[in-house]
Scaffold this motif. Structure first.
Motif: not given
Length: 175
Positions: A128-131
């Motif tokens: 999962c992307n940090p954003t």
């Protein structure tokens, strides 16, 4: 079916696909395969298979591992020089531009999968992307049941196919 007719049909299906922009104006694809065309993936697979055959067949030293999804390639080679050489050959043969992403601490992202090679074998987990705010569709929202079930089905299927351990799978389902 004669080759000329097949070619004309493919060109019609891939380049003369009308689409509507958000402002309502109609456009016709004039170059390449129309985005979202069912033939797009088929054409990309065929093209990349041809390119791979041209590039990989004559190599004396083959990659340890070579995996591809459309035009995203995951490859394990002996060193960075071999990787640069492979990239250059792929670009010359295909006319495409390929970017390189090297592993960091024996970890690398491929599509939405985190591949970890810090132990004797690979482990894989959903990345999962940090954003990513961790939000998903509201189950009580105004949408059809089939769409809501599809979202759940896609997330569970992703966890089943990607997570390489029961712990990672369980964590992904919990998330």
């Amino acid at each position: 079916m004669p080759r000329g007719i097949t070619k004309d049909m493919l060109l019609t299906c891939t380049t003369e696909a009308p689409f509507k922009c958000p402002q309502g104006k109609m456009y016709v694809q004039i170059d390449g395969v129309a985005m979202g065309s069912p033939l797009g993936v088929f054409c990309a697979r065929g093209f990349m298979s041809f390119v791979e055959n041209e590039v990989l067949s004559p190599l004396k030293e083959k990659p340890h591992l070579y995996l591809r999804y459309v035009d995203d390639i995951f490859v394990c080679v002996e060193n960075v020089h071999m990787l640069e050489e492979l990239r250059a050959k792929l670009q010359v043969c295909s006319g495409l531009q390929f970017t390189l992403e090297l592993n960091v601490s024996n970890k690398i992202l491929f599509l939405y999968v985190l591949v970890d090679a810090t132990s004797d074998s690979f482990t894989t987990n959903i990345y999962c992307n940090p954003t990513d705010a961790g939000k998903c569709m509201n189950g009580l929202g105004e949408c059809s049941q089939s769409y809501k079930k599809g979202v759940i089905r896609a997330n569970v299927r992703g966890a089943v196919y990607v997570c390489s351990s029961w712990h990672m799978f369980h964590s992904e389902l919990k998330y």
